[in-house]
Design a protein around this motif. Structure first.
Motif, mmCIF file in Angstrom:
data_model
loop_
_atom_site.group_PDB
_atom_site.id
_atom_site.type_symbol
_atom_site.label_atom_id
_atom_site.label_comp_id
_atom_site.label_asym_id
_atom_site.label_seq_id
_atom_site.Cartn_x
_atom_site.Cartn_y
_atom_site.Cartn_z
ATOM 1 N N HIS A 52 -52.193 35.946 -36.371
ATOM 2 C CA HIS A 52 -51.158 35.755 -35.361
ATOM 3 C C HIS A 52 -51.717 35.030 -34.128
ATOM 4 O O HIS A 52 -52.832 35.305 -33.699
ATOM 5 C CB HIS A 52 -50.573 37.103 -34.943
ATOM 6 C CG HIS A 52 -49.455 36.994 -33.957
ATOM 7 N ND1 HIS A 52 -48.214 36.504 -34.298
ATOM 8 C CD2 HIS A 52 -49.392 37.299 -32.649
ATOM 9 C CE1 HIS A 52 -47.433 36.524 -33.236
ATOM 10 N NE2 HIS A 52 -48.125 36.994 -32.217
ATOM 11 N N GLU A 53 -50.951 34.097 -33.578
ATOM 12 C CA GLU A 53 -51.326 33.375 -32.358
ATOM 13 C C GLU A 53 -50.767 34.121 -31.155
ATOM 14 O O GLU A 53 -49.586 34.020 -30.845
ATOM 15 C CB GLU A 53 -50.782 31.940 -32.394
ATOM 16 C CG GLU A 53 -51.418 31.064 -33.436
ATOM 17 C CD GLU A 53 -52.873 30.756 -33.144
ATOM 18 O OE1 GLU A 53 -53.251 30.635 -31.950
ATOM 19 O OE2 GLU A 53 -53.644 30.652 -34.112
ATOM 20 N N GLU A 88 -49.479 40.014 -40.929
ATOM 21 C CA GLU A 88 -49.578 38.836 -40.066
ATOM 22 C C GLU A 88 -50.585 38.970 -38.927
ATOM 23 O O GLU A 88 -50.990 37.973 -38.336
ATOM 24 C CB GLU A 88 -48.202 38.513 -39.483
ATOM 25 C CG GLU A 88 -47.205 38.061 -40.522
ATOM 26 C CD GLU A 88 -45.840 37.740 -39.935
ATOM 27 O OE1 GLU A 88 -45.645 37.910 -38.711
ATOM 28 O OE2 GLU A 88 -44.974 37.326 -40.706
ATOM 29 N N LEU A 89 -51.011 40.182 -38.606
ATOM 30 C CA LEU A 89 -51.851 40.412 -37.431
ATOM 31 C C LEU A 89 -53.119 39.559 -37.382
ATOM 32 O O LEU A 89 -53.385 38.929 -36.356
ATOM 33 C CB LEU A 89 -52.205 41.893 -37.312
ATOM 34 C CG LEU A 89 -53.054 42.248 -36.092
ATOM 35 C CD1 LEU A 89 -52.220 42.141 -34.822
ATOM 36 C CD2 LEU A 89 -53.640 43.631 -36.231
ATOM 37 N N MET A 127 -46.065 43.223 -39.842
ATOM 38 C CA MET A 127 -47.000 43.085 -38.729
ATOM 39 C C MET A 127 -48.440 43.203 -39.227
ATOM 40 O O MET A 127 -49.313 42.421 -38.847
ATOM 41 C CB MET A 127 -46.744 44.143 -37.667
ATOM 42 C CG MET A 127 -47.694 44.065 -36.483
ATOM 43 S SD MET A 127 -47.731 45.557 -35.470
ATOM 44 C CE MET A 127 -48.719 46.623 -36.511
ATOM 45 N N LEU A 147 -44.406 40.969 -32.427
ATOM 46 C CA LEU A 147 -44.990 40.849 -33.764
ATOM 47 C C LEU A 147 -44.406 41.898 -34.702
ATOM 48 O O LEU A 147 -44.261 41.661 -35.886
ATOM 49 C CB LEU A 147 -46.517 40.983 -33.680
ATOM 50 C CG LEU A 147 -47.312 40.804 -34.963
ATOM 51 C CD1 LEU A 147 -47.072 39.431 -35.577
ATOM 52 C CD2 LEU A 147 -48.790 40.983 -34.692
#
Length: 93
Positions: A54-55, A50-51, A47, A4
């Motif tokens: 995130h999948e 997107e955290l 990161m 990530l």
């Protein structure tokens, strides 16, 4: 987590504590990561953005929650970003 962050960042601290509710059990993971240099700081900022959505893919576990707890920037002598994140992993029955 390293993927990530595009391969940047170093885990400085990792704490794991048991977690349970009436219907679920798992672990809460708190990680402190350090990113040094302009490119690494840019990866860390991505990161952070997107955290929450995130999948993650952890065999036998589900990520029930992922959040950023703290962020600290320093510019000198080089750009450094430190971020603390927390993941709640539940046993996948």
């Amino acid at each position: 987590m390293k993927a990530l962050a595009s391969g940047y960042g170093q885990v400085v601290i990792h704490r794991e504590t048991p977690w349970a509710s009436i219907t679920f059990s798992g672990t809460r993971h708190t990680l402190s990561l350090s990113f040094s240099g302009s490119t690494a700081v840019e990866a860390a900022e991505l990161m952070i953005a997107e955290l929450p959505d995130h999948e993650f893919s952890f065999p036998g576990q589900l990520v029930a929650d992922a959040q950023v707890l703290a962020v600290d920037h320093a510019l000198l002598p080089e750009p450094v970003l430190r971020v603390e994140v927390e993941l709640l992993l539940l046993q996948d029955a």
